[in-house]
Enzyme design. Structure first.
Site, PDB file in Angstrom:
ATOM      1  N   ALA A  48       3.397  10.337   2.272  1.00  0.00           N
ATOM      2  CA  ALA A  48       3.101  11.590   1.594  1.00  0.00           C
ATOM      3  C   ALA A  48       2.914  12.712   2.608  1.00  0.00           C
ATOM      4  CB  ALA A  48       1.838  11.438   0.750  1.00  0.00           C
TER       5      ALA A  48
ATOM      6  N   GLY B 293       3.534   6.441   0.306  1.00  0.00           N
ATOM      7  CA  GLY B 293       4.272   6.844  -0.883  1.00  0.00           C
ATOM      8  C   GLY B 293       5.735   6.491  -0.812  1.00  0.00           C
TER       9      GLY B 293
ATOM     10  N   GLU C 118       5.903   2.964  -1.845  1.00  0.00           N
ATOM     11  CA  GLU C 118       5.645   2.897  -3.279  1.00  0.00           C
ATOM     12  C   GLU C 118       6.878   3.304  -4.083  1.00  0.00           C
ATOM     13  OE1 GLU C 118       1.009   3.613  -4.108  1.00  0.00           O
ATOM     14  OE2 GLU C 118       1.921   5.205  -2.908  1.00  0.00           O
TER      15      GLU C 118
ATOM     16  N   GLU D  84      -2.513   3.687   4.387  1.00  0.00           N
ATOM     17  CA  GLU D  84      -3.526   4.553   3.779  1.00  0.00           C
ATOM     18  C   GLU D  84      -4.948   4.209   4.178  1.00  0.00           C
ATOM     19  OE1 GLU D  84      -0.026   4.911   0.920  1.00  0.00           O
ATOM     20  OE2 GLU D  84      -0.883   3.406   2.235  1.00  0.00           O
TER      21      GLU D  84
END
Length: 684
Positions: free
Chosen positions: A63, A103, A106, A126
């Site tokens: 991200a 992300g 993901e 994370e």
């Protein structure tokens, strides 16, 4: 959006290509671009399947973390992105190169299939930001690889190589290097030809139960102290086991939201950005040349010199290692080899690699051998006369344009440079012990140090896998200067009769892995008193043969397993020295008073470093304390923590301590200014 997104069709395969340098971070614009690309191809009847890939050096590397400081996250958010990919009426293949992290990973899990080149890596970092994968990662991954393996991967925060990911069932096909796109297209064509239904990770059952979670928690138990994210990650995995997918997603989002606004995550995100900022020096632009460092000289083969040498060897840089006596040189070389052989015994390198590294060392007994090196790092005793003598000799030996660096940890670099006719080529390179392990390198800029020298050494730090922090010339530079206050106050409290274990406990409770008294024993009291004049408490310990852990006795006694116990002999030494100095007993101090007394002057000294221009920015001070002294990351470092408690609180606390304990606590002008204005040390 056209600057980010390219859509094209190869045969019957629609390609969504994203180009958002440098790492294709999933910013608002990138999320919107991926969604638009999927929409375009799903609306095209000629397209049977879709491949998502990225231009540049990597797949989506995570991200855009800066967005987390400005809530709520703009639409389309991550949920919208994952839902669009997962609900696509046509099969979607993620084509992964470089890294698919956070992300990005993901998104790959939300696709129907994943193709990767062997050099690619996937993972969830994370936890290092005080967060958890908040876009379905904690719910989809255990459905692919099982609860225990998923929790282990997420708690570790470490990326997994594509080949390992394929073994685990995360990657469906490994492509040949350089042939990712054509392989992904062929794979997508095969998938489309077989027809629906296409697999969705969300529809799979979770393998493994809560018992696996307990086993992995035990494996990572050290991560839980002080950090909030690991516990929330466990709760998210428990939700994956016990709840339907949609409910698990909602629980994951709740937990992510709690972490996102937590002090711990704010601190860890601050450190993340701070470490990437240290190499930026305002007055040194890209036009300043970086000098080539092809060969290095290291003076001193002791603990520091040997560790410094290993840093360059591991970067493939040949080292001329200088000692004055053959015995010391042989001992230093043997220690370096022993360290590498220990690593090889653990399977982290081969003996052939050990021999190759050792072959890069040229052991010599004369400074004259340094005539052709590009950089010399002096690592001898911390005595100014010795260092100046060496630099005077180097001035006549080293070639013009060679960088002359001192590893001094406290001494005046400008005084050392004055021994040469070229102070513009003199710089401080302060490594922390053990030098081959500790990640911090303080780069000390003398009054006349040239810009190209600073630029080169800051760049070189990355080559030898160190984080550079630029410091000006002063006693102790940054890390040692600020942390010296903690050591001094701990010693003062010892003499006042505050129990050793209480002092250490307060710092342990704050988050330090080791209290200040235990740390002194670990470093070695003889090392700390080297060169000291006059009688000192630690000097009395050394005189009594109590040098710390290495002799089995220092402030504490130590058994064979280095377990510490209190010592009557140590108590007597402390009592005798307290009598000698006339320090009044004050053993009943509260833990809060001890904490403030140990930590407030550290923040205060950091403020003085900023006032004097010794540190470029408050965040650099935080990085120096964290990487040099293992200051707990989840507090953000001393200056960020100072902002957490507030300048007004800090100012009042310092004034109270000053009234009780004297001028060591006199508030810095910057502290007073920020308290008046409601300002912060760290500005982001």
């Amino acid at each position: 959006m056209s600057e980010v997104l390219t859509t094209r069709v190869a045969g019957n395969i629609g390609i969504v290509e994203i180009a958002s340098p440098p790492v294709n971070a999933l910013s608002t614009a990138v999320r919107a671009a991926v969604i638009e690309g999927l929409r375009v191809h799903n609306a095209d009847d000629a397209v049977a399947a879709i491949v998502i890939l990225c231009a540049g050096r990597t797949f989506f590397a995570g991200a855009d973390i800066a967005e987390f400081d400005h809530l709520p996250i703009k639409q389309p958010d991550f949920d919208a992105l994952m839902t669009t990919a997962e609900s696509s009426p046509k099969p979607v293949v993620a084509a992964i190169h470089g890294t698919a992290l956070g992300g990005g990973f993901e998104l790959a899990l939300a696709c129907n299939y994943r193709v990767a080149v062997p050099s690619a890596k996937v993972g969830f970092p994370e936890v290092h930001l005080g967060l958890l994968p908040g876009a379905g990662g904690t719910q989809r991954l255990p459905r692919l690889i099982g609860t225990g393996a998923a929790l282990d991967l997420i708690l570790s925060g470490k990326p997994v190589p594509a080949a390992k990911a394929a073994e685990m069932g995360v990657v469906d096909l490994l492509a040949e290097e350089g042939k990712l796109e054509e392989t992904a297209i062929a794979f997508a064509q095969d998938v489309a030809a077989k027809g629906a239904p296409w697999p969705k990770v969300r529809d799979r059952a979770v393998a493994g139960g809560l018992d696996e979670i307990e086993a992995i928690k035990a494996k990572h138990k050290r991560q839980f102290k002080g950090f909030k994210a690991p516990g929330h990650i466990v709760q998210a995995l428990e939700a994956a086991v016990t709840l339907p997918f949609e409910e698990g997603l909602r629980r994951e989002q709740e937990l992510f939201g709690e972490l996102l606004i937590s002090r711990e995550s704010a601190a860890q995100r601050h450190v993340f950005f701070a470490q990437r900022l240290t190499a930026k020096v305002p007055d040194i632009g890209k036009d300043v040349p970086i000098l080539p460092i092809r060969k290095v000289g290291v003076i001193g083969a002791g603990t520091m010199g040997g560790g410094i040498t290993m840093n360059f060897l591991q970067a493939g840089v040949p080292v001329t290692l200088v000692e004055m006596k053959q015995e010391a040189l042989d001992r230093g070389i043997a220690t370096i080899r022993k360290n590498y052989e220990r690593t090889a015994a653990k399977g982290r390198m081969t003996m052939e690699q050990v021999d190759k590294l050792m072959s890069l060392i040229d052991p010599v007994l004369s400074l004259d051998a340094l005539a052709d090196v590009d950089l010399v790092v002096e690592a001898v005793f911390e005595e100014i006369s010795i260092k100046k003598d060496i630099f005077g000799q180097l001035d006549g030996i080293c070639r013009e344009g060679a960088i002359l660096a001192s590893n001094t940890s406290f001494l005046d670099l400008d005084d050392i440079a004055s021994a040469t006719s070229r102070p513009e080529w003199v710089v401080g390179m302060h490594f922390f012990s053990p030098a081959n392990v500790m990640p911090l390198l303080e780069v000390v800029r003398g009054a006349k140090t040239g810009k190209e020298v600073i630029a080169t050494v800051m760049k070189l730090a990355g080559t030898i896998r160190k984080t550079p922090v630029l410091a000006g010339v002063c006693h102790g530079f940054i890390a040692n200067r600020i942390m010296e206050h903690l050591i001094v106050q701990s010693q003062q409290m010892v003499l006042e009769g505050v129990p050793l274990r209480t002092i250490d406990k307060v710092m342990n409770d704050y988050g330090f892995a080791m209290g200040p008294i235990a740390m002194l024993d670990l470093i070695g009291l003889d090392v700390l008193v080297h060169g000291a004049s006059g009688r000192t408490l630690m000097g009395d310990f050394v005189a009594a043969g109590r040098r710390g852990q290495k002799t089995g006795k220092g402030f504490y006694d130590y058994d064979a397993d280095r377990k510490a116990t209190l010592s009557d002999e140590a108590a007597k030494i402390i009592g005798d020295f307290a009598t000698y100095t006339g320090i009044a007993p004050d053993p009943g101090q509260s833990e809060e008073n001890i904490r403030q007394r140990l930590l407030y002057p550290v923040v205060n000294e950091g403020a003085k470093c900023l006032e004097e221009g010794i540190a470029l920015r408050a965040s650099d001070i935080d990085v120096a304390a964290i990487l040099g002294y293992n200051w707990p990351v989840f507090t953000g470092g001393p200056m960020f923590w100072g902002d957490t408690i507030g300048a007004a609180t800090l100012l009042q606390g310092l004034k109270d301590l000053e009234g009780r304990y004297g001028s060591a606590f006199t508030p810095a002008a910057l502290v007073q200014k920020l308290a008046t204005e409601g300002g912060r040390f760290v500005n982001r």
